[in-house]
Motif scaffolding. Structure first.
Motif, mmCIF file in Angstrom:
data_model
loop_
_atom_site.group_PDB
_atom_site.id
_atom_site.type_symbol
_atom_site.label_atom_id
_atom_site.label_comp_id
_atom_site.label_asym_id
_atom_site.label_seq_id
_atom_site.Cartn_x
_atom_site.Cartn_y
_atom_site.Cartn_z
ATOM 1 N N MET A 1 46.899 48.501 45.941
ATOM 2 C CA MET A 1 46.929 47.315 45.069
ATOM 3 C C MET A 1 48.194 46.491 45.342
ATOM 4 N N GLY B 1 48.167 42.738 46.505
ATOM 5 C CA GLY B 1 48.707 41.755 45.571
ATOM 6 C C GLY B 1 49.956 41.067 46.114
ATOM 7 N N HIS C 1 50.500 37.102 46.617
ATOM 8 C CA HIS C 1 51.020 36.746 45.293
ATOM 9 C C HIS C 1 51.287 35.251 45.130
ATOM 10 N N ALA D 1 45.635 33.421 40.489
ATOM 11 C CA ALA D 1 44.739 34.396 39.857
ATOM 12 C C ALA D 1 43.336 33.809 39.727
ATOM 13 N N ALA E 1 45.864 44.313 41.647
ATOM 14 C CA ALA E 1 46.351 43.342 42.626
ATOM 15 C C ALA E 1 46.295 41.937 42.024
ATOM 16 N N LEU E 2 45.240 41.694 41.273
ATOM 17 C CA LEU E 2 45.104 40.388 40.614
ATOM 18 C C LEU E 2 46.222 40.205 39.584
ATOM 19 N N ILE F 1 49.159 41.365 39.837
ATOM 20 C CA ILE F 1 50.387 41.037 40.576
ATOM 21 C C ILE F 1 50.465 39.527 40.809
ATOM 22 N N VAL F 2 49.317 38.963 41.194
ATOM 23 C CA VAL F 2 49.282 37.525 41.480
ATOM 24 C C VAL F 2 49.603 36.738 40.199
ATOM 25 N N HIS G 1 53.600 37.962 38.603
ATOM 26 C CA HIS G 1 54.811 38.299 39.357
ATOM 27 C C HIS G 1 56.036 37.493 38.926
#
Ligand code: FE2
Length: 361
Positions: free
Chosen positions: A198, A202, A206, A240, A253-254, A256-257, A260
């Motif tokens: 992930m 991500g 990002h 996102a 991972a989403l 993270i975007v 962040h």
């Protein structure tokens, strides 16, 4: 004598004599038979040892054959059930077929007929199971291909990120370096492999939302106005939104975007998440992202020297950054002279595989 690979069968009838006839016939055909004198007993025996074939009388005291059929198929839907019925009960037999019995045999029965019906029922059951397996495999292949299509789309987006970064001297190689730092931190913290996947995904994507930020703002050499800062800080939400349809299997991972630019003290963007509300994968990438941003040249300032950037991370502990993550970063790069690391080679992106099972539900 029971044969080791014989198909198991349960004969249900309140008349022991009729049970015996059927059992003898079926054992003659190589089946291993158990007997139950009532529907209740049959259900108890299935509970102990479910069998693929049940032959049941329809008219029984205590629990009739229809009720037993319902109970059986509710709990063991793959059971082949044959009902035994008197000629006058053909209507009930048809009702049983509608409920899911595979066939019926009318009394008085001929042994040849019973034998043929049993074989047919088992064949039918096998075909149903094979058909289901075929559909499942087909579904798996469709899911796998859908995943591959999503992965290819993500790779195109990754290429877009690199294209954006290439155009901008200040950003060149940023995402790959952030992924590299983040993975080193995550490994140092012994995060599980799923979290590493992930984080890689991500971190690489990002900043994709910067495609939605005006270039004049993105590359502005001087200080940003309040409005310009707000505009640039829309990029996590834009990113996102762009990635959501492709990252159904990669929610971390989403996150993270989207997150962040969140801070531990809740003063970050876009949701003001606080402390552990920010997922660990995000907290890892935040430190990696900040360190790379600080040690890269920006249009409005030169690159910070490594000791100064490390000091910023230290000062941001528990305010902006997760102290454990900062600690893991320092431990992962003990040789400060090796920082900042050179930009690594770009690797193809992969969607994590595990959640496929979950998607099937
Ligand atoms: Fe960003």
């Amino acid at each position: 004598m029971p044969q080791p690979n014989a198909v198991k069968c349960l004969v249900v009838d309140d008349e022991p004599r009729l049970r015996r006839v059927l059992v003898r016939l079926l054992e003659g055909e190589g089946f291993t038979c158990a007997e139950a004198g009532s529907g209740v007993e049959a259900l108890e025996m299935m509970q102990q040892d479910p069998v693929p074939l049940v032959i049941s009388d329809l008219r029984m005291p205590q629990m009739d054959g229809v009720t037993l059929l319902r109970g059986l198929l509710a709990k063991w839907p793959d059971t082949a059930v044959l009902v035994v019925t008197a000629v006058a009960e053909v209507e009930s037999a048809v009702a049983c077929l509608q409920l899911g019995a595979l066939d019926y045999v009318a009394k008085p029965f001929h042994l040849d007929e019973v034998r043929a019906r049993v074989m047919q029922a088992l064949d039918k059951r096998r075909l149903i199971l094979e058909n289901r397996m075929y559909h499942q495999q087909l579904e798996d292949r469709v899911q796998e291909q859908a995943r591959r299509i999503e992965e290819l789309s993500l790779e195109r987006l990754q290429a877009l990120v690199h294209f954006l970064e290439e155009k901008d001297t200040y950003l060149r190689g940023h995402s790959v370096r952030v992924a590299n730092y983040a993975l080193a931190i995550a490994r140092g913290m012994s995060l599980p492999p799923a979290a590493l996947d992930m984080i890689a995904l991500g971190a690489e994507l990002h900043d994709i939302g910067k495609i939605g930020v005006r270039e004049s703002v993105l590359h502005k050499p001087g200080k940003l106005s309040e409005a310009e800062y707000r505009h640039i800080m829309e990029h996590p939400v834009i990113g996102a939104r762009v990635l959501a349809p492709l990252m159904r299997d990669a929610p971390a991972a989403l996150a993270i975007v989207r997150s962040h630019h969140e801070r531990l003290d809740g003063k970050g963007f876009p949701d003001g998440l606080k402390g552990k509300e920010v997922a660990i994968e995000v907290r890892v990438v935040t430190v990696a992202d900040s360190f790379d941003a600080m040690t890269s040249v920006r249009p409005y300032r030169p690159a910070l020297l490594v000791p100064k950037a490390l000091q910023e991370l230290e000062d941001g502990k528990a305010v902006q950054f997760d102290p454990e993550v900062v600690q893991a970063f320092l431990a992962a790069f003990p040789d400060k002279a090796a920082l900042p690391v050179a930009t690594p080679e770009v690797q193809p992106l992969h969607l994590p595989i595990a959640p496929l099972e979950a998607r099937r539900g």
